[in-house]
Design a protein around this motif. Structure first.
Motif, short mmCIF file in Angstrom:
data_model
loop_
_atom_site.label_atom_id
_atom_site.label_comp_id
_atom_site.label_asym_id
_atom_site.label_seq_id
_atom_site.Cartn_x
_atom_site.Cartn_y
_atom_site.Cartn_z
N MET A 125 1.13 -0.83 0.02
CA MET A 125 -0.24 0.00 -0.22
C MET A 125 0.92 1.60 0.06
N ALA A 126 1.90 0.97 0.33
CA ALA A 126 2.76 2.39 0.35
C ALA A 126 3.30 2.58 -1.06
N SER A 127 3.69 1.47 -1.53
CA SER A 127 3.85 1.22 -3.08
C SER A 127 2.87 2.01 -4.07
N ALA A 128 1.70 2.07 -3.87
CA ALA A 128 0.12 2.26 -3.91
C ALA A 128 0.61 3.75 -3.99
N ALA A 129 0.44 4.24 -2.54
CA ALA A 129 0.83 5.62 -2.74
C ALA A 129 1.75 6.77 -3.04
N SER A 130 3.31 5.70 -3.02
CA SER A 130 3.99 7.01 -3.71
C SER A 130 3.15 7.18 -5.14
N LEU A 131 2.81 5.79 -5.94
CA LEU A 131 2.76 5.89 -7.24
C LEU A 131 1.42 6.83 -7.49
N GLY A 132 0.39 6.97 -6.28
CA GLY A 132 -0.77 8.04 -6.85
C GLY A 132 0.15 9.37 -6.43
N ALA A 133 0.70 9.16 -5.64
CA ALA A 133 1.70 11.01 -5.42
C ALA A 133 2.27 11.43 -7.04
N LEU A 134 3.20 10.23 -7.33
CA LEU A 134 3.57 10.65 -8.55
C LEU A 134 2.51 11.18 -9.27
N HIS A 136 -0.21 12.08 -9.33
CA HIS A 136 -1.05 13.77 -8.56
C HIS A 136 -0.23 14.83 -9.68
N GLN A 137 0.79 14.44 -8.81
CA GLN A 137 2.47 15.23 -9.90
C GLN A 137 3.17 15.80 -10.83
N VAL A 138 2.68 15.13 -11.57
CA VAL A 138 2.77 14.71 -12.77
C VAL A 138 1.94 15.31 -13.86
N ALA A 139 0.39 14.87 -12.99
CA ALA A 139 -0.50 16.10 -13.49
C ALA A 139 0.12 17.36 -13.75
N PHE A 140 0.08 18.05 -13.13
CA PHE A 140 0.74 19.51 -13.36
C PHE A 140 1.74 20.44 -14.24
N VAL A 168 3.22 8.39 -18.06
CA VAL A 168 3.39 7.79 -16.88
C VAL A 168 1.65 7.81 -16.08
N GLY A 169 0.90 8.32 -16.80
CA GLY A 169 -0.14 8.51 -15.90
C GLY A 169 -1.27 8.14 -16.45
N GLY A 170 -1.20 7.02 -18.04
CA GLY A 170 -2.61 6.48 -18.45
C GLY A 170 -4.13 7.58 -19.35
N GLU A 281 0.34 9.20 -28.31
CA GLU A 281 -0.25 9.12 -27.41
C GLU A 281 -0.73 7.30 -27.82
N SER A 282 -1.49 7.06 -28.93
CA SER A 282 -1.84 5.76 -28.27
C SER A 282 -0.62 4.50 -27.47
N ILE A 283 -0.06 4.98 -28.52
CA ILE A 283 1.15 4.27 -27.97
C ILE A 283 1.70 4.49 -26.45
N GLY A 284 1.92 5.31 -26.19
CA GLY A 284 1.75 5.86 -24.65
C GLY A 284 0.89 5.07 -23.87
N LEU A 285 -0.17 4.91 -23.95
CA LEU A 285 -1.65 4.45 -23.52
C LEU A 285 -1.39 2.75 -23.00
#
Length: 440
Positions: A125-134, A136-140, A168-170, A281-285
């Protein structure tokens, strides 16, 4: 008035209920509002129909504000507010690497634990939280790139945005740019702004509700969206969800990222141009879903852990979704017509969120929406200086109301607006029920 604002596209009326309010205003102006006048179906349109509707706005005052805004923009350019300061993005990248490393390190640590148990679950779950934080931040940064606000070179910023958003974000930056550009042009306009069109889940204005509790077949069942090019119906789902929208607000916001997937992919499949950016973008997704499903979710030992990892990583991004709507949901949604100048509309429909400087990274510049809406290409890290030195003094000098609230009171204001509309929906449903029972 531009024909699209009257409900016409390519010379033809899009739908009988497209921009119906504008047609009703035209009938009133011509003193035939009580006459069942058939709506004009195609070009040519009467000249008087193209005239802007009457307004109480002072054209002289709007012209003065518009001229002062042009001067303000020049002052920002002279002060090098558009200049990129690379060190700011170096700090962002360091933060991204730390979150990505945290997600990877915790995941590998959990994988290498000899036995399952509470500690192993918490490590995943710590891994999941870190991924979610990533995410969250890269969206900016994707937001900055979509506005060409990083290097100010179109193709380079577009490439940065596509790589960050999709690989990175899908998510689709192409959808976001298409959607978000309209939002900036007609902010908080119920018919035109897709960023406030969330029926049947949310409604922030009575305009999203039908005028009658039980509309006739020829009457609109909801508001026409010029962006989605369809009626947003006030159906059974809306009647239920909107009555409880103020209670469900934060619950829905916690999983709002799944809606961004739906909006992204429906746009790519149905509306996106098949150009080079579409294929990149399609390749990225595809890459995103490969690494996230095959190398992350599939490597978790049990289905409960997979579901928990998926949900937690997405819930951690929820402050982003709250931040997106916080600056607009409780603001003015009236259309004051084309006579209102750009600066007046942006300031009227937008609210800033007060926070200390050390939390700017958490909000990603979205808390200084007034400055951002006035100058969308301004680099994110310059927004605070631009707001303090230029935007607030401008509002004060022009008699414009600059609104700023802290995060919690701002959310309370949003919930209060949702509750107000929920009550109106409740009354509308009660009237419809009484009519059906013959007691009214």
């Amino acid at each position: 008035m531009p024909p699209i604002q009257l409900g016409y596209r390519n010379g033809v009326l899009e739908h009988p209920h497209a921009q119906l309010a504008m047609w009703d205003a035209y009938k009133v102006a011509n003193h035939n509002d009580h006459v069942n006048t058939e709506r004009i179906k195609h070009f040519p349109l009467p000249v008087d129909m193209l005239e802007p509707p009457p307004t109480e706005i002072s054209l002289g005052r709007e012209a003065k504000i518009s001229a002062a805004f042009e001067d303000l923009h020049q002052q920002l350019k002279d002060a090098d507010m558009y200049k990129l300061r690379p060190w700011n993005y170096v700090r962002e990248c360091i933060r991204y690497v730390l979150f990505a490393y945290g997600a990877y390190a915790f995941f590998q640590w959990a994988q290498n634990m000899p036995t399952s148990g509470a500690l192993r679950t918490l490590t995943y779950m710590a891994s999941a939280a870190s991924l979610g934080a990533l995410w969250h931040q890269v969206a900016f940064t994707a937001h900055d790139a979509g506005h060409t606000g990083i290097t100010h070179i179109y193709w380079l910023d577009r490439l940065i945005g596509v790589l960050v958003a999709s690989y990175v974000g899908g998510l689709s930056l192409l959808w976001w740019c298409d959607n978000h550009d309209v939002h900036h042009l007609v902010t908080n306009h119920p018919e035109h702004d897709p960023d406030i069109q969330h029926m049947p889940i949310f409604a922030i204005s009575p305009r999203f509700l039908p005028s009658k509790s039980k509309p006739e077949k020829h009457e609109p069942m909801g508001l026409w969206s010029s962006y989605y090019r369809r009626v947003m119906p006030f159906d059974a789902a809306a009647r239920f969800l909107l009555r409880h929208q103020h209670k469900l607000y934060f619950v829905i916001m916690s999983v709002a990222r799944f809606n961004l997937y739906a909006l992204s992919y429906s746009f790519l499949f149905l509306r996106a141009r098949r150009d080079k950016w579409f294929y990149i973008e399609s390749i990225g997704l595809s890459v995103f879903w490969y690494w996230f499903t095959v190398h992350v979710l599939a490597n978790l030992p049990t289905w409960p852990l997979r579901i928990g990892y998926l949900l937690l990583s997405h819930i951690v991004t929820s402050p982003l979704h709250v931040q997106i709507v916080l600056s607009h949901f409780a603001q003015d949604t009236r259309d004051l017509g084309p006579q209102e100048c750009f600066a007046s509309r942006q300031i009227r429909t937008t609210m800033d969120v007060a926070c200390p400087t050390y939390l700017d990274f958490f909000h990603g510049g979205l808390h200084m929406q007034v400055a951002h809406h006035l100058f969308p290409r301004l680099p994110r890290h310059n927004l605070r200086e631009a707001r303090d030195k230029f935007v607030e003094p401008f509002c004060n000098s022009q008699g414009l109301t600059y609104e700023e609230m802290r995060f919690v009171p701002g959310n309370n204001k949003v919930v209060a607006r949702l509750q107000e509309i929920a009550y109106q929906v409740h009354v509308l449903c009660c009237v419809a029920q009484a009519q059906a029972q013959g007691t009214l």
